[in-house]
Design an enzyme around this catalytic site. Structure first.
Site, PDB file in Angstrom:
ATOM      1  N   CYS A 289      20.449  52.190   8.411  1.00 17.24           N
ATOM      2  CA  CYS A 289      19.558  52.221   7.243  1.00 17.24           C
ATOM      3  C   CYS A 289      19.834  51.016   6.357  1.00 17.24           C
ATOM      4  O   CYS A 289      20.983  50.725   6.029  1.00 17.24           O
ATOM      5  CB  CYS A 289      19.762  53.511   6.449  1.00 17.24           C
ATOM      6  N   GLU A 359      21.700  49.255   1.353  1.00 22.77           N
ATOM      7  CA  GLU A 359      22.837  50.083   1.784  1.00 22.77           C
ATOM      8  C   GLU A 359      23.803  49.220   2.597  1.00 22.77           C
ATOM      9  O   GLU A 359      25.001  49.456   2.626  1.00 22.77           O
ATOM     10  CB  GLU A 359      22.345  51.255   2.650  1.00 22.77           C
TER      11      GLU A 359
HETATM   12  C1  LIG Z   1      21.747  52.747  14.928  1.00 26.78           C
HETATM   13  C2  LIG Z   1      22.572  53.049  13.707  1.00 26.78           C
HETATM   14  C3  LIG Z   1      22.594  54.346  13.203  1.00 26.78           C
HETATM   15  C4  LIG Z   1      23.343  54.647  12.058  1.00 26.78           C
HETATM   16  N1  LIG Z   1      23.345  55.933  11.594  1.00 26.78           N
HETATM   17  C5  LIG Z   1      24.094  56.246  10.512  1.00 26.78           C
HETATM   18  C6  LIG Z   1      24.140  57.596  10.025  1.00 26.78           C
HETATM   19  O1  LIG Z   1      23.533  58.507  10.559  1.00 26.78           O
HETATM   20  N2  LIG Z   1      24.901  57.851   8.936  1.00 26.78           N
HETATM   21  C7  LIG Z   1      25.616  56.870   8.308  1.00 26.78           C
HETATM   22  O2  LIG Z   1      26.298  57.166   7.326  1.00 26.78           O
HETATM   23  N3  LIG Z   1      25.595  55.590   8.743  1.00 26.78           N
HETATM   24  C8  LIG Z   1      24.856  55.258   9.824  1.00 26.78           C
HETATM   25  N4  LIG Z   1      24.823  53.962  10.266  1.00 26.78           N
HETATM   26  C9  LIG Z   1      25.578  52.933   9.534  1.00 26.78           C
HETATM   27  C10 LIG Z   1      27.003  52.718  10.083  1.00 26.78           C
HETATM   28  O3  LIG Z   1      27.110  53.261  11.357  1.00 26.78           O
HETATM   29  C11 LIG Z   1      28.066  53.371   9.220  1.00 26.78           C
HETATM   30  O4  LIG Z   1      27.981  52.950   7.894  1.00 26.78           O
HETATM   31  C12 LIG Z   1      29.471  53.072   9.775  1.00 26.78           C
HETATM   32  O5  LIG Z   1      30.355  53.979   9.199  1.00 26.78           O
HETATM   33  C13 LIG Z   1      29.959  51.652   9.542  1.00 26.78           C
HETATM   34  O6  LIG Z   1      31.188  51.496  10.239  1.00 26.78           O
HETATM   35  P1  LIG Z   1      31.605  50.115  10.901  1.00 26.78           P
HETATM   36  O7  LIG Z   1      32.961  50.307  11.483  1.00 26.78           O
HETATM   37  O8  LIG Z   1      30.564  49.627  11.812  1.00 26.78           O
HETATM   38  O9  LIG Z   1      31.711  49.195   9.603  1.00 26.78           O
HETATM   39  P2  LIG Z   1      31.370  47.644   9.494  1.00 26.78           P
HETATM   40  O10 LIG Z   1      29.889  47.478   9.536  1.00 26.78           O
HETATM   41  O11 LIG Z   1      32.179  46.858  10.450  1.00 26.78           O
HETATM   42  O12 LIG Z   1      31.903  47.352   8.021  1.00 26.78           O
HETATM   43  C14 LIG Z   1      31.272  47.938   6.897  1.00 26.78           C
HETATM   44  C15 LIG Z   1      32.179  47.713   5.666  1.00 26.78           C
HETATM   45  O13 LIG Z   1      33.351  48.524   5.807  1.00 26.78           O
HETATM   46  C16 LIG Z   1      34.517  47.719   5.590  1.00 26.78           C
HETATM   47  N5  LIG Z   1      35.612  48.240   6.401  1.00 26.78           N
HETATM   48  C17 LIG Z   1      35.598  48.501   7.732  1.00 26.78           C
HETATM   49  N6  LIG Z   1      36.805  48.951   8.115  1.00 26.78           N
HETATM   50  C18 LIG Z   1      37.600  48.969   7.015  1.00 26.78           C
HETATM   51  C19 LIG Z   1      38.966  49.326   6.781  1.00 26.78           C
HETATM   52  N7  LIG Z   1      39.771  49.747   7.763  1.00 26.78           N
HETATM   53  N8  LIG Z   1      39.444  49.225   5.520  1.00 26.78           N
HETATM   54  C20 LIG Z   1      38.644  48.779   4.500  1.00 26.78           C
HETATM   55  N9  LIG Z   1      37.347  48.420   4.670  1.00 26.78           N
HETATM   56  C21 LIG Z   1      36.839  48.516   5.916  1.00 26.78           C
HETATM   57  C22 LIG Z   1      34.098  46.332   6.070  1.00 26.78           C
HETATM   58  O14 LIG Z   1      34.974  45.336   5.570  1.00 26.78           O
HETATM   59  C23 LIG Z   1      32.673  46.265   5.537  1.00 26.78           C
HETATM   60  O15 LIG Z   1      32.678  45.893   4.178  1.00 26.78           O
HETATM   61  C24 LIG Z   1      24.090  53.629  11.413  1.00 26.78           C
HETATM   62  C25 LIG Z   1      24.087  52.328  11.937  1.00 26.78           C
HETATM   63  C26 LIG Z   1      23.343  52.040  13.073  1.00 26.78           C
HETATM   64  C27 LIG Z   1      23.376  50.639  13.625  1.00 26.78           C
END
Ligand SMILES: Cc1cc2nc3c(=O)[nH]c(=O)nc-3n(C[C@H](O)[C@H](O)[C@H](O)COP(=O)(O)OP(=O)(O)OC[C@H]3O[C@@H](n4cnc5c(N)ncnc54)[C@H](O)[C@@H]3O)c2cc1C
Length: 373
Positions: A289, A359
């Site tokens: 999103c 977001e």
């Molecule tokens: C197809 C799709 C569907 C999705 N559906 C959902 C859903 O249903 N619900 C939802 O909530 N989200 C959803 N998302 C968004 C995403 O999956 C979540 O927000 C997810 O939790 C992000 O995790 P990531 O590891 O990929 O973070 P990243 O994208 O790698 O990082 C996001 C942020 O988190 C910080 N971060 C990461 N790890 C740490 C750490 N260990 N300590 C401190 N900061 C850190 C990073 O520095 C960055 O600022 C979706 C995304 C996609 C692509």
């Protein structure tokens, strides 16, 4: 955006201390994001344990090199000019595998499971289901890592209060900046309580015992230590945790889960996965999103009502399946995303009177003027 040139001498010195087989120079971040966009990182390193994550962050901080923790890359848009400094890809993914200190059955019937922050949510949910532990089934199909999920308090159906933060008991986090002086003073005073008072980390913060390996024996080079914080510290709310304001790194998270039947949990999680597949463009290149849901109505509904579904800029378009997603057909550019975001924002403001807020998190340097989305 400020364009900071990091001295290559400092970067090279830092890189010499990183594992050569897991460290690369000028790594295209498009290879590591779900939307497959993003310019190069000066240096890119992969960490395999929570302790290695902490050590790498501290080294970068002490060298004065900007750093960024990359989880699954599913909720970020990286600038086309990339990231000046060190990107730390978190693959620290240990989860309890048995009745060890990581997996503690309790008298209240709940069970705690601790995961390193680079574990994938799907991996953690699957582990919990296999062990007959309930609570994480909705997160089986949310992309990304535990750290990323905590950062943004990931959710499945917010209306049913399905937030990852609700399952957190406590976490181990590192404050790479705030603690340098304070840890020194603690060591000289040998009084953890004075440290607790001085750190900006809330009342229930504890200096972790058993992490002494991270404290140098030389007082002049004392290094920060991880802290254990309770769930309250995070101030979880919709799309928010306090990590978004503090420069802190999540190392490990302890979840409290109820007991359940593995077969029932598995079929529940499959059912939820089916639901998700029916209304999200799963399998497409996206950041999830794009916009936070404003209080007036879900962002996707507002975008849909203004007739923007399917609108395209270059290789990017507003998803036909879910209007809060933007999908890359494989030819999209960072500038296309920014322009599409600007158009959506303007139109929703004009026709609905609502100011959309992104977001997703913007990372690194962007060359485009419409960055002010
Ligand atoms: C197809 C799709 C569907 C999705 N559906 C959902 C859903 O249903 N619900 C939802 O909530 N989200 C959803 N998302 C968004 C995403 O999956 C979540 O927000 C997810 O939790 C992000 O995790 P990531 O590891 O990929 O973070 P990243 O994208 O790698 O990082 C996001 C942020 O988190 C910080 N971060 C990461 N790890 C740490 C750490 N260990 N300590 C401190 N900061 C850190 C990073 O520095 C960055 O600022 C979706 C995304 C996609 C692509």
């Amino acid at each position: 955006m400020s364009f900071t040139k990091v001295s290559s001498r400092v970067l090279n010195e830092l890189a010499r201390g990183l594992p050569a087989d897991r460290t690369r120079r000028n790594e295209p971040l498009a290879l590591h994001t779900y939307i497959k966009l993003g310019g190069p990182a000066d240096f890119f390193t992969v960490v395999k344990s929570a302790d290695e994550l902490a050590g790498t962050v501290i080294d970068a901080e002490e060298a004065g090199v900007p750093w960024f923790i990359l989880g699954g890359g599913s909720n970020i848009l990286v600038g086309d000019l990339g990231f000046r400094g060190l990107v730390i890809k978190n693959e620290a993914d240990k989860i309890a595998t048995g009745r060890t200190e990581w997996y503690i059955p309790r008298n209240d019937g709940l069970v705690t499971v601790t995961a390193e922050s680079g574990a994938l949510l799907s991996q953690l949910a699957s582990f919990a289901i296999d062990h007959g532990l309930a609570g994480l089934e909705p997160f089986m199909s949310v992309p990304g890592t535990v750290g990323g999920a905590i950062f943004n308090n990931s959710h499945f159906r917010p209306s049913q209060n399905e937030f990852i933060g609700n399952l957190v008991e406590e976490a181990e986090i590192l404050f790479p900046r705030a603690t340098l002086d304070d840890v020194s003073s603690m060591r000289s005073a040998r009084n953890p309580r004075s440290l607790r008072r001085r750190l900006p980390v809330g009342e229930k913060t504890k200096v972790l015992s058993g992490s002494s390996s991270m404290i140098s024996e030389t007082p002049s080079s004392v290094r920060p230590v991880p802290f254990r914080v309770s769930r309250d510290w995070f101030r979880f709310s919709y799309d928010y945790s306090r990590l978004q304001e503090e420069k802190a790194v999540v190392l490990r998270v302890k979840f409290k889960l109820e007991k359940g039947d593995p077969e029932e949990l598995r079929s529940k999680s499959l059912e939820l996965l089916k639901q998700r597949n029916s209304y999200q463009p799963i399998g497409s290149l996206s950041c999830g999103c794009m916009w936070r849901n404003p209080k007036e109505a879900p962002a996707g509904k507002l975008i849909d009502e203004t007739g923007l579904k399917g609108i395209r800029v270059g290789g990017m378009s507003v998803s036909q399946t879910h209007a809060n997603f933007m999908v890359n057909d494989g030819t999209g550019k960072v500038g296309d995303v920014l322009e599409l975001m600007a158009r959506v924002k303007k139109r929703v403001k004009k026709y609905c009177g609502v100011e959309l807020e992104p977001e997703i998190f913007m990372v690194g340097e962007f060359s485009h003027e419409n960055m002010k989305t």
